[in-house]
Design a protein around this motif. Structure first.
Motif, PDB file in Angstrom:
ATOM      1  N   UNK A   9       0.857  -1.184   0.000  1.00 62.53           N
ATOM      2  CA  UNK A   9       0.000   0.000   0.000  1.00 62.53           C
ATOM      3  C   UNK A   9       0.894   1.236   0.000  1.00 62.53           C
ATOM      4  N   UNK A  10       0.550   2.228  -0.833  1.00 64.39           N
ATOM      5  CA  UNK A  10       1.364   3.440  -0.921  1.00 64.39           C
ATOM      6  C   UNK A  10       0.517   4.675  -0.603  1.00 64.39           C
ATOM      7  N   UNK A  11       0.515   5.139   0.640  1.00 65.35           N
ATOM      8  CA  UNK A  11      -0.189   6.387   0.963  1.00 65.35           C
ATOM      9  C   UNK A  11       0.393   7.547   0.164  1.00 65.35           C
ATOM     10  N   UNK A  12      -0.439   8.476  -0.237  1.00 69.06           N
ATOM     11  CA  UNK A  12       0.005   9.587  -1.085  1.00 69.06           C
ATOM     12  C   UNK A  12       1.163  10.359  -0.446  1.00 69.06           C
ATOM     13  N   UNK A  13       1.105  10.556   0.879  1.00 75.06           N
ATOM     14  CA  UNK A  13       2.140  11.356   1.532  1.00 75.06           C
ATOM     15  C   UNK A  13       3.486  10.648   1.592  1.00 75.06           C
ATOM     16  N   UNK A  14       3.516   9.342   1.274  1.00 75.87           N
ATOM     17  CA  UNK A  14       4.767   8.577   1.313  1.00 75.87           C
ATOM     18  C   UNK A  14       5.426   8.449  -0.050  1.00 75.87           C
ATOM     19  N   UNK A  37     -10.208   3.811  -8.835  1.00 77.82           N
ATOM     20  CA  UNK A  37     -10.868   3.557  -7.560  1.00 77.82           C
ATOM     21  C   UNK A  37      -9.965   2.666  -6.714  1.00 77.82           C
ATOM     22  N   UNK A  38     -10.024   2.849  -5.425  1.00 78.46           N
ATOM     23  CA  UNK A  38      -9.214   2.025  -4.548  1.00 78.46           C
ATOM     24  C   UNK A  38      -7.908   2.699  -4.174  1.00 78.46           C
ATOM     25  N   UNK A  39      -7.067   1.982  -3.466  1.00 80.68           N
ATOM     26  CA  UNK A  39      -5.847   2.546  -2.917  1.00 80.68           C
ATOM     27  C   UNK A  39      -4.675   2.424  -3.891  1.00 80.68           C
ATOM     28  N   UNK A  40      -3.786   3.411  -3.823  1.00 80.05           N
ATOM     29  CA  UNK A  40      -2.560   3.345  -4.612  1.00 80.05           C
ATOM     30  C   UNK A  40      -1.647   2.265  -4.035  1.00 80.05           C
TER      31      UNK A  40
END
Length: 280
Positions: A9-14, A37-40
């Motif tokens: 999982x890659x949060x935008x801030x990371x 759609x969904x998580x990066x």
């Protein structure tokens, strides 16, 4: 060739810090998947014969691991290649990642064709773009150019497309050298390329422009090499890129020890490229 695929999982801030880590460690076998759609997620590919455990250890310490599986090189490269689209690299220069397809591009732009693959990116990283911006300020008809750490070969190609006479591309990584040769042939350009650890295999050649898009410790090695002054012509230009903001002062202090003036500075996403001119 067999790889291990890790998906995190890659949060935008990371995203920026993870890509900075990869750049500093010269790690290229990854791509970021951003579904509508969904998580990066970030997909990372580790060669089973040469496992880069420090990369995975870093990611496990900072990101959530979703999956891990065995995969072949062709299997993981195909969806990545299929997802790439033409893009404007810098003003009036477009990169085509899939040269076999028809593309609708603006008129009167210069085109660079590439074949993405392992150890061979698309030139999307800011350090390459920043170096290209500085290069465009000085490259001219008849320039002789040395591209150190050529990687994708994009900077060499830009030099040739804008009138450079002799262009020599070098890289320490033999796989990058072979890929660069393929790319130069694909673009129908006469660019010499060889494997070399910095200037080790450069003999009596002289250059008007030297580009080095590499990490800071290697840039410092280059600046300390006496051969650099010997091969750069009087009033010649040296373009340094790959400088992370935290180490800019270190590089500038080293530049002040040498015979260069800082002509221009480009910055993007915490990365810096400096355009230097040799003092008379």
């Amino acid at each position: 060739m067999e790889f291990l695929e890790y998906i995190f999982v890659l949060p935008m801030h990371m995203e920026e810090s993870i890509e900075t880590f990869f750049s500093l460690n010269d790690f290229k076998n990854y791509y970021i998947d951003k579904p509508t759609k969904g998580q990066n997620v970030i997909k990372v590919y580790i060669n089973k014969k040469n496992p880069e455990t420090h990369v995975i250890d870093f990611l496990k310490d900072n990101l959530e691991l979703l999956s891990k599986k065995d995969i072949t090189e062709d299997d993981w490269l195909k969806p990545w290649r299929d997802s790439l689209k033409p893009f404007e690299f810098i003003k009036n220069i477009w990169i085509i990642p899939d040269p076999d397809k028809e593309h609708d591009l603006p008129d009167n732009v210069k085109i660079i064709k590439i074949i993405p693959g392992t150890a061979f990116g698309t030139g999307l990283h800011p350090t390459t773009k920043l170096a290209a911006k500085n290069l465009m300020k000085v490259v001219d008809n008849g320039s002789d150019v040395l591209d150190i750490g050529t990687g994708t070969g994009i900077l060499s190609i830009i030099s040739k497309l804008h009138g450079a006479d002799k262009v020599l591309a070098i890289d320490y990584d033999i796989l990058a050298v072979e890929k660069a040769k393929e790319t130069f042939e694909l673009n129908g350009l006469n660019i010499s390329v060889k494997q070399s650890d910095l200037l080790y295999k450069i003999e009596k050649e002289k250059f008007d422009i030297i580009i080095a898009n590499i990490v800071v410790p290697i840039l410092i090695r280059l600046l300390n090499d006496e051969k650099l002054d010997e091969i750069l012509n009087e009033n010649g230009y040296l373009i340094l890129s790959g400088i992370n903001k935290e180490r800019e002062k270190e590089i500038i202090n080293k530049i002040f020890e040498k015979e260069y003036n800082i002509i221009s500075r480009e910055e993007d996403s915490g990365w810096i490229s400096l355009l230097l001119q040799k003092r008379i």
